[in-house]
Design a protein around this motif. Structure first.
Motif, PDB file in Angstrom:
ATOM      1  N   THR A 186       4.936  -7.718 -11.133  1.00 19.86           N
ATOM      2  CA  THR A 186       5.825  -6.886 -10.320  1.00 19.86           C
ATOM      3  C   THR A 186       5.194  -6.588  -8.960  1.00 19.86           C
ATOM      4  O   THR A 186       4.990  -5.432  -8.576  1.00 19.86           O
ATOM      5  CB  THR A 186       6.138  -5.584 -11.077  1.00 19.86           C
ATOM      6  N   ARG A 187       4.895  -7.643  -8.240  1.00 21.22           N
ATOM      7  CA  ARG A 187       4.225  -7.532  -6.940  1.00 21.22           C
ATOM      8  C   ARG A 187       4.309  -8.873  -6.229  1.00 21.22           C
ATOM      9  O   ARG A 187       4.816  -9.852  -6.784  1.00 21.22           O
ATOM     10  CB  ARG A 187       2.759  -7.153  -7.138  1.00 21.22           C
ATOM     11  N   LEU A 188       3.779  -8.903  -5.028  1.00 17.68           N
ATOM     12  CA  LEU A 188       3.588 -10.157  -4.312  1.00 17.68           C
ATOM     13  C   LEU A 188       2.416 -10.896  -4.943  1.00 17.68           C
ATOM     14  O   LEU A 188       1.425 -10.280  -5.329  1.00 17.68           O
ATOM     15  CB  LEU A 188       3.285  -9.850  -2.846  1.00 17.68           C
ATOM     16  N   GLN A 189       2.523 -12.211  -5.073  1.00 19.48           N
ATOM     17  CA  GLN A 189       1.466 -13.003  -5.690  1.00 19.48           C
ATOM     18  C   GLN A 189       0.500 -13.559  -4.639  1.00 19.48           C
ATOM     19  O   GLN A 189       0.868 -13.787  -3.489  1.00 19.48           O
ATOM     20  CB  GLN A 189       2.072 -14.189  -6.441  1.00 19.48           C
ATOM     21  N   VAL A 190      -0.722 -13.838  -5.072  1.00 18.72           N
ATOM     22  CA  VAL A 190      -1.711 -14.463  -4.194  1.00 18.72           C
ATOM     23  C   VAL A 190      -1.158 -15.768  -3.617  1.00 18.72           C
ATOM     24  O   VAL A 190      -1.369 -16.096  -2.449  1.00 18.72           O
ATOM     25  CB  VAL A 190      -3.017 -14.734  -4.969  1.00 18.72           C
ATOM     26  N   GLU A 191      -0.433 -16.501  -4.438  1.00 16.77           N
ATOM     27  CA  GLU A 191       0.026 -17.839  -4.044  1.00 16.77           C
ATOM     28  C   GLU A 191       1.373 -17.837  -3.322  1.00 16.77           C
ATOM     29  O   GLU A 191       2.000 -18.895  -3.155  1.00 16.77           O
ATOM     30  CB  GLU A 191       0.102 -18.747  -5.272  1.00 16.77           C
TER      31      GLU A 191
ATOM     32  N   GLU B 252       0.512  -2.585  -9.289  1.00 23.19           N
ATOM     33  CA  GLU B 252       1.395  -2.548 -10.456  1.00 23.19           C
ATOM     34  C   GLU B 252       1.173  -1.270 -11.280  1.00 23.19           C
ATOM     35  O   GLU B 252       1.394  -1.249 -12.478  1.00 23.19           O
ATOM     36  CB  GLU B 252       1.172  -3.788 -11.312  1.00 23.19           C
ATOM     37  N   ASN B 253       0.767  -0.214 -10.591  1.00 22.30           N
ATOM     38  CA  ASN B 253       0.549   1.078 -11.224  1.00 22.30           C
ATOM     39  C   ASN B 253       1.798   1.929 -11.018  1.00 22.30           C
ATOM     40  O   ASN B 253       2.044   2.449  -9.916  1.00 22.30           O
ATOM     41  CB  ASN B 253      -0.686   1.751 -10.620  1.00 22.30           C
ATOM     42  N   ALA B 254       2.589   2.079 -12.067  1.00 23.53           N
ATOM     43  CA  ALA B 254       3.869   2.793 -11.963  1.00 23.53           C
ATOM     44  C   ALA B 254       3.664   4.257 -11.595  1.00 23.53           C
ATOM     45  O   ALA B 254       4.471   4.840 -10.849  1.00 23.53           O
ATOM     46  CB  ALA B 254       4.637   2.669 -13.274  1.00 23.53           C
ATOM     47  N   ASP B 255       2.603   4.875 -12.112  1.00 24.87           N
ATOM     48  CA  ASP B 255       2.346   6.287 -11.795  1.00 24.87           C
ATOM     49  C   ASP B 255       2.043   6.460 -10.315  1.00 24.87           C
ATOM     50  O   ASP B 255       2.517   7.424  -9.683  1.00 24.87           O
ATOM     51  CB  ASP B 255       1.178   6.818 -12.633  1.00 24.87           C
ATOM     52  N   PHE B 256       1.269   5.549  -9.748  1.00 19.38           N
ATOM     53  CA  PHE B 256       0.978   5.627  -8.313  1.00 19.38           C
ATOM     54  C   PHE B 256       2.252   5.421  -7.504  1.00 19.38           C
ATOM     55  O   PHE B 256       2.502   6.133  -6.523  1.00 19.38           O
ATOM     56  CB  PHE B 256      -0.064   4.588  -7.929  1.00 19.38           C
ATOM     57  N   ALA B 257       3.069   4.453  -7.905  1.00 19.76           N
ATOM     58  CA  ALA B 257       4.332   4.224  -7.202  1.00 19.76           C
ATOM     59  C   ALA B 257       5.190   5.485  -7.208  1.00 19.76           C
ATOM     60  O   ALA B 257       5.789   5.858  -6.175  1.00 19.76           O
ATOM     61  CB  ALA B 257       5.089   3.066  -7.848  1.00 19.76           C
ATOM     62  N   GLN B 258       5.239   6.156  -8.344  1.00 18.82           N
ATOM     63  CA  GLN B 258       6.035   7.383  -8.434  1.00 18.82           C
ATOM     64  C   GLN B 258       5.433   8.486  -7.562  1.00 18.82           C
ATOM     65  O   GLN B 258       6.158   9.251  -6.905  1.00 18.82           O
ATOM     66  CB  GLN B 258       6.102   7.855  -9.887  1.00 18.82           C
ATOM     67  N   ASP B 259       4.097   8.569  -7.538  1.00 16.62           N
ATOM     68  CA  ASP B 259       3.434   9.581  -6.700  1.00 16.62           C
ATOM     69  C   ASP B 259       3.740   9.347  -5.223  1.00 16.62           C
ATOM     70  O   ASP B 259       3.916  10.308  -4.454  1.00 16.62           O
ATOM     71  CB  ASP B 259       1.918   9.542  -6.923  1.00 16.62           C
ATOM     72  N   VAL B 260       3.791   8.087  -4.810  1.00 15.91           N
ATOM     73  CA  VAL B 260       4.131   7.760  -3.420  1.00 15.91           C
ATOM     74  C   VAL B 260       5.537   8.247  -3.099  1.00 15.91           C
ATOM     75  O   VAL B 260       5.781   8.883  -2.061  1.00 15.91           O
ATOM     76  CB  VAL B 260       4.003   6.245  -3.172  1.00 15.91           C
TER      77      VAL B 260
END
Length: 642
Positions: A296-301, A87-95
C-alpha cells in the motif's frame, strides 16, 4: 493542490519526490537524522528539520517528531515514500488527525492489506485467486510444522507483517522447519514488531509478477500494467522490468483485472501494487497466477512503469491526495517500449553480499539513461540504513534494446572505495538465460557462481593500470589516436602492487592503446593483447591507480609498500560491519566443517550468517549472544583439523 510537502523519508526516494514536487511548484521540507545531516535530500529540499539520532527507531520511525516537523515548517501534507512509516496505518491516521494531508491510501485500506493472512482472506472473498497455504491463528510451532507437512514441502514461511524479503524462509524438508521458523520469527519481530507467520506452498519455477494500480477518492481505479520482479536474492528484488516478458494480452487482461478488483475491495486511493506469484514452468498463463500480497505504497521499482506509460506516479499521488481525480482513464493508458531497473547496492558479492560502508570518494554513474539516487561523490554509506546507492534504469523500444542500454550503463559505473554489486548486476543482465527471458525467482541462486565476479585480477587489468601509470607519469606521451601504432618504442617499465602482490610490467605501446573517450572526456584503455573487447577507465592520485572495467574496481599501489605481515590469518572470522550478535552456533573446541554456521550478526536491518572457511576446530570464541560489535572485531578463530 498541496502547497508545502514534508517528505517523511530519506535518500533516493526523498530526492525522487522532491524532483516532482519542484516541477509542480510545491515547496518541500526534508527531515534528517544525525547520519544524514549532509545528505543530498537535505540539500535539495527548500527546508530541512533535524529529527534525532542516526538509528531509524529514534528518528525516521518516530511519527510524533515527523508530524511536529510538518507543523513547525507550515507543511500541509506528508509523503511517506516507501519503507519506514509508509505502511503504518496508525501513523497515517495521526497525520490526518493533525489536520494534514496524507499522501497515501486511507488508514483502513492499509490495515486491510497490511497483514498477509487477513489480506489473503479478503482476496478470496473478492474472487482473486490466492496461493494454497495456512493462514490460521494457531502459531504453535508444532501446529505450524504439521500444516507444512499437510501442504507438502517445499514451503515458504512468511511473516504476516513482513516485506522487503525480511521474515521469509523457504524450507525444503521437515528437518529444517524448526530452525527456519525460529529465524523467521526473530527477524520479523526485530523488523516489524510482529512475529506471526503464515505458510504457503512453494511454487516451482516461480515468477514474481506485480501490477501497479491507482485509485482516487472519486471511486476510480486503474492499472498501469505489470512488472516482472523475478530476479531476486534472499527474496529481495535485484532487477525489475516492465512489461513482463512472455505476458500475452489475454493473461495480462486477467491478471490486471484481478488487481483492480483487489484494489476495489478495499476502496483503495493512491498508488499501490498487487503482487502475484506465477508458476512459470510452462510460460505465463492466467490459471497459474496467484495473489500474494498488496503493498500500500509506491514501490522501489516504480520507474519502469513510469517509463513505459509516460506517467509520473509521484505527480499522480500528489494530485489524488489533493482530491483530484486520476488524470487518465484506463483506455488512455498503454504500454510503449520496455524498461529495466537494476538496484545498485553498496555490498560485496564476493563476500556473501555483505554491505560495504564508508565514503564514496569517487562516484561516476556515466552516461546512464536514468539514475535515481540519493547520494553524490563524498557522501557516506552508513551502517544505519539500507545500502542502496542508486537505481539504474534503462529504456528501449523493445526488451533487447533495454538490456543493451542497462548493460552499457552498468559497465560505465565508477565507484571507489566502497564495494558495489555493479559487476554482479552486469553479469546477470547479460546472462544468456536472462537475455532469453528464462526467468524465475531461483535464477540468481542457480547461477550464483557464474554471476559473482571472480576475485583474481586478470593480466589485462594489470596491463591497463600500467598503461595509465605510464601516461600519467609521462605527460609528453600524450594520447594516441585509436588507429595509431608505435613499432620501435623503447620498453618502459612500470612497477605496481595489489593486495600484497608486486609486478613489474614491460610496456610496449602496441599492447594497449590509450585514447580520450568522446562521450565522457575520460582517459580510456582498450585491451587488444588478451583477446578481449573490454575498455578500462581509471581514477588516479599520488598513491593509487583505481582501474574500472565492467562494473568492477581494482586498486593498484604506485609505490609498492610492505606486504602487511601483521594481517589476521584466514581462519579468523571478523565482524564485517558494526552490529549485534543474535546467535552463536559453536563453542570453543567444537569441530566444524567448511560452510558450518558460526555466528549470526544483525546489521543494516538484516541477519548475516558467518560460516567456517574450512574444516577445522574452534580455537577461540569471543562472540557472545546479545553483544554489540564494531567492524573488524575478531569473533571466532578456526584452526585446521587433523
Amino acid at each position: 493542490m498541496i502547497q508545502s510537502l514534508l517528505i517523511a523519508n530519506r535518500g533516493e526516494i526523498a530526492c525522487r519526490i522532491i524532483r516532482t514536487a519542484r516541477d509542480m511548484g510545491i515547496r518541500t521540507v526534508a527531515v534528517y537524522s544525525d547520519a544524514d545531516a549532509k545528505a543530498l535530500h537535505v540539500r535539495q529540499a527548500d527546508e530541512a528539520v533535524h529529527i534525532g539520532p542516526s538509528p531509524a527507531a529514534e528518528s525516521y520511525l518516530v511519527g510524533e517528531k515527523i508530524i511536529a516537523a510538518a507543523k513547525e515548517t507550515g507543511a500541509d501534507a506528508i509523503h511517506p515514500g516507501y519503507g519506514f512509516l509508509s505502511e503504518n496505518a496508525d501513523f497515517a491516521q495521526d497525520v490526518i488527525d493533525a489536520g494534514l494531508i496524507w499522501v497515501g491510501p486511507k488508514p483502513e485500506s492499509i490495515r486491510a492489506m497490511g497483514l498477509k493472512d487477513a489480506a489473503k482472506k479478503l482476496m478470496d472473498e473478492a474472487g482473486v485467486p490466492t496461493t494454497p497455504g495456512y493462514l490460521g491463528d494457531n502459531q504453535d510451532p508444532d501446529h505450524l510444522a504439521s500444516e507444512a507437512e499437510r501442504i507438502g514441502y517445499p514451503v515458504l514461511i512468511k511473516a504476516v507483517a513482513g516485506g522487503g524479503g525480511k521474515g521469509m524462509r523457504k524450507v525444503d524438508a521437515a528437518t529444517d522447519f524448526a530452525d527456519a521458523l525460529t529465524s523467521c520469527k526473530r527477524e520479523a519481530m526485530a523488523s516489524f514488531g510482529n512475529d506471526v507467520c503464515l505458510i504457503e506452498k512453494w511454487i516451482e519455477s516461480p515468477r514474481h509478477i506485480e501490477v501497479q494500480i491507482f485509485g482516487d477518492s472519486h471511486g476510480n481505479v486503474v492499472h498501469l500494467f505489470e512488472r516482472d520482479c523475478s530476479l531476486q536474492r534472499r527474496h529481495q528484488k535485484v532487477i525489475e522490468e516492465a512489461p513482463a516478458p512472455g505476458m500475452d494480452e489475454a493473461t495480462r487482461e486477467t491478471v490486471c483485472g484481478a488487481a483492480v478488483r483487489a484494489a476495489q475491495a478495499v476502496n483503495y486511493e493512491g498508488a499501490g501494487t498487487i503482487e502475484f506469484i506465477a508458476d512459470g514452468s510452462a510460460g505465463l498463463s492466467a490459471d497459474k497466477i496467484w495473489f500474494m500480497e498488496m503493498n500500500t505504497r509506491l514501490q522501489v521499482e516504480h520507474p519502469v512503469t513510469e517509463e513505459i506509460t509516460g506517467v509520473d506516479l509521484v505527480e499522480w499521488q500528489l494530485r489524488v491526495a489533493s482530491s483530484e481525480a486520476i488524470p487518465l482513464v484506463q483506455d488512455e493508458l498503454s504500454i510503449n517500449g520496455h524498461a529495466i531497473e537494476a538496484r545498485l547496492y553498496a555490498e560485496d558479492p564476493a563476500s556473501g553480499f555483505l554491505p560495504s560502508i564508508g565514503r564514496l570518494e569517487h562516484l561516476d554513474f556515466g552516461p546512464a539513461y536514468r539514475i535515481d539516487t540519493g547520494v553524490q561523490q563524498d557522501a557516506d554509506i552508513s551502517p544505519f540504513y539500507d545500502p542502496m546507492i542508486a537505481k539504474v534504469i534503462a529504456f528501449g523500444s523493445d526488451r533487447e534494446e533495454a538490456i543493451e542500454g542497462l548493460s552499457e550503463a552498468l559497465q560505465a559505473i565508477e565507484i571507489w572505495p566502497v564495494k558495489t554489486n555493479a559487476a554482479f548486476l552486469l553479469k546477470a543482465a547479460t546472462h544468456p538465460d536472462f537475455v532469453d527471458a528464462e526467468l524465475d525467482t531461483g535464477f540468481i541462486e542457480r547461477n550464483l557462481e557464474a554471476l559473482v565476479p571472480v576475485s583474481e585480477i586478470k593480466d589485462s587489468t594489470w596491463n591497463a593500470a600500467a598503461k595509465f601509470a605510464l601516461a600519467d607519469g609521462d605527460k609528453d606521451l600524450g594520447y594516441l589516436p585509436l588507429d595509431f601504432r608505435l613499432n620501435a618504442e623503447p620498453v618502459k617499465r612500470v612497477t605496481l602492487g595489489h593486495d600484497g602482490e608486486t609486478r613489474t610490467l614491460d610496456m610496449l605501446d602496441k599492447q594497449e592503446i590509450l585514447i580520450r573517450s568522446d562521450f565522457s572526456g575520460k582517459d580510456m584503455v582498450l585491451s587488444e593483447e588478451y583477446g578481449e573487447n573490454v575498455s578500462y577507465t581509471a581514477h588516479m592520485d599520488a598513491e593509487q591507480i583505481v582501474v574500472f572495467s565492467e562494473g568492477q574496481a581494482v586498486a593498484f599501489d604506485r609505490a609498492v609498500r610492505g606486504s602487511g605481515q601483521g594481517t589476521i590469518s584466514d581462519g579468523t572470522i571478523l565482524s564485517p560491519m558494526p552490529g549485534k550478535i543474535i546467535a552463536v552456533a559453536v563453542a570453543e573446541g567444537d569441530s566444524v566443517a567448511k560452510g558450518d554456521k558460526l555466528v549470526t550478526l544483525e546489521a543494516m536491518k538484516m541477519e548475516h550468517t558467518l560460516t567456517a572457511p574450512f574444516d577445522g576446530n574452534v580455537a577461540s570464541l569471543s562472540a557472545s549472544e546479545g553483544a554489540q560489535v564494531s567492524e573488524g572485531v575478531a569473533l571466532v578463530e578456526i584452526v585446521g583439523g587433523e
